[in-house]
Scaffold this active site. Structure first.
Site, mmCIF file in Angstrom:
data_model
loop_
_atom_site.group_PDB
_atom_site.id
_atom_site.type_symbol
_atom_site.label_atom_id
_atom_site.label_comp_id
_atom_site.label_asym_id
_atom_site.label_seq_id
_atom_site.Cartn_x
_atom_site.Cartn_y
_atom_site.Cartn_z
ATOM 1 N N ASP A 111 0.828 -1.209 0.000
ATOM 2 C CA ASP A 111 0.000 0.000 0.000
ATOM 3 C C ASP A 111 0.859 1.254 0.000
ATOM 4 O OD1 ASP A 111 -2.722 1.480 1.776
ATOM 5 O OD2 ASP A 111 -2.668 0.721 -0.260
ATOM 6 N N GLU B 247 0.116 10.853 5.157
ATOM 7 C CA GLU B 247 -0.074 9.406 4.976
ATOM 8 C C GLU B 247 1.265 8.744 4.648
ATOM 9 O OE1 GLU B 247 -3.908 8.326 3.691
ATOM 10 O OE2 GLU B 247 -3.129 6.935 2.181
ATOM 11 N N GLU C 212 -11.068 6.321 -2.397
ATOM 12 C CA GLU C 212 -11.076 6.764 -0.984
ATOM 13 C C GLU C 212 -12.212 6.087 -0.206
ATOM 14 O OE1 GLU C 212 -8.376 7.934 -0.442
ATOM 15 O OE2 GLU C 212 -8.149 10.091 -0.694
ATOM 16 N N GLU D 131 -9.565 -2.969 -6.179
ATOM 17 C CA GLU D 131 -9.486 -3.003 -4.709
ATOM 18 C C GLU D 131 -9.614 -4.442 -4.207
ATOM 19 O OE1 GLU D 131 -8.682 -0.786 -2.507
ATOM 20 O OE2 GLU D 131 -8.716 1.034 -3.704
#
Ligand SMILES: Cc1ncc(CN)c(N)n1
Length: 229
Positions: free
Chosen positions: A48, A89, A141, A211
Site C-alpha cells: 500500500d 499518509e 477513498e 481493490e
C-alpha cells in the site's frame, strides 16, 4: 421525498455485490475480528505504501482537471485537502514500516498492485474527463473509509497494534471528506453527457475490481518483481 443520492447512489445499488466484495473483504474482516495473520498485514502495508506513492500524482491530476473544468472553485480546494493529507499518509507509512521493521525500499511490486497503478496512470491522461477522474478518486477513498470504519464498529476485536491503521481511514473526518468527494462527483455526473457517465460507471467498477485484487494480494505470494528504489 426520495433522498437525493444521485448517480453514485444508483451505481452503489446496481453494483452492490462488487462494492461489498471491496469493502467487506476477508482480509478486512480478519483485521476486524483480530484473526489477521501479521505477515499478511505486513505484505499489505508494504504494497500500500507503493500504491500511495503512485496515488499522489493521480490525485494531483484530478486537481488539475478540477482547476481546468470545474464550475465550482471548492472542488479544487477539497482535492487539495486530500493531497495534503497524503503527505501525512506517506510519513505514517514510513513510521508504521519501521515499527513493524518492514524494509520499504526494494519491495517487490505485486502484479495486482502494478495493474492498479497502471489503471491510475490511464486515468491521468488529459483526454480522461474530470467527471470520470473524480468518480474514480471518490471510489478509491470510499473503499478504504468503508472498510476500516467497519473494523472500528461495535464489538470489533481489532488488536491494539492495528487500531492506528483502522483509525487512519475509518475515522469520521475522513468519512466526511469522502462524502464531499461523492457530492462533487454527483454534481459533475448530473451535468455530464451520457457517454461520459457510462465511462465514469466503468471506472467505478474497475476501481472496485482493483481493490478486491489488492486485498487478495495480502495472502498471495509476490507477483512479478519490479524493484522500487
Ligand atoms: C489500494 C488503496 N486504495 C485506497 C487507499 C486510500 N487512499 C489506499 N491507501 N490504498
Amino acid at each position: 421525498m426520495e433522498e437525493k443520492s444521485g448517480m453514485i447512489g444508483k451505481w452503489l445499488k446496481k453494483h452492490l455485490h462488487l462494492y461489498v466484495a471491496a469493502t467487506r473483504h476477508n482480509f478486512v474482516l480478519s483485521i476486524r475480528d483480530g484473526s489477521v495473520d501479521l505477515s499478511n498485514f505486513k505484505k499489505w502495508l508494504a504494497q500500500d505504501y507503493i500504491f500511495v506513492r503512485e496515488f499522489v500524482p493521480f490525485v494531483a491530476s484530478v486537481m488539475i482537471k478540477a482547476s481546468k473544468t470545474s464550475d465550482d472553485k471548492n472542488d479544487m480546494e477539497a482535492i487539495l485537502g486530500g493531497l495534503t493529507s497524503l503527505n501525512d499518509e506517506i510519513d505514517w507509512f514510513k513510521q508504521e514500516a519501521s515499527k513493524w521493521s518492514i524494509p520499504l525500499s526494494g519491495t517487490i511490486v505485486h502484479k495486482a498492485n502494478e495493474n492498479y497503478c497502471m489503471f491510475l496512470s490511464s486515468l491521468m491522461l488529459p483526454e480522461v474527463e474530470y467527471a470520470v477522474a473524480i468518480t474514480a478518486f471518490w471510489a478509491i477513498e470510499a473503499v478504504y473509509q468503508e472498510s476500516f470504519a467497519h473494523c472500528l464498529e461495535e464489538d470489533n476485536k481489532v488488536s491494539q497494534e492495528l487500531q492506528e491503521t483502522c483509525k487512519r481511514w475509518g475515522n469520521e473526518k475522513f468519512g466526511h471528506y469522502c462524502r464531499s468527494l461523492q457530492n462533487i462527483a454527483n454534481r459533475c455526473l448530473e451535468k455530464a453527457p451520457d457517454h461520459v457517465c457510462a465511462r465514469a460507471e466503468v471506472a467505478f467498477q474497475r476501481v472496485l475490481e482493483h481493490e478486491v485484487e489488492f486485498w487478495n494480494m495480502s495472502h498471495e505470494g509476490v507477483g512479478k518483481s519490479i524493484d522500487i528504489v
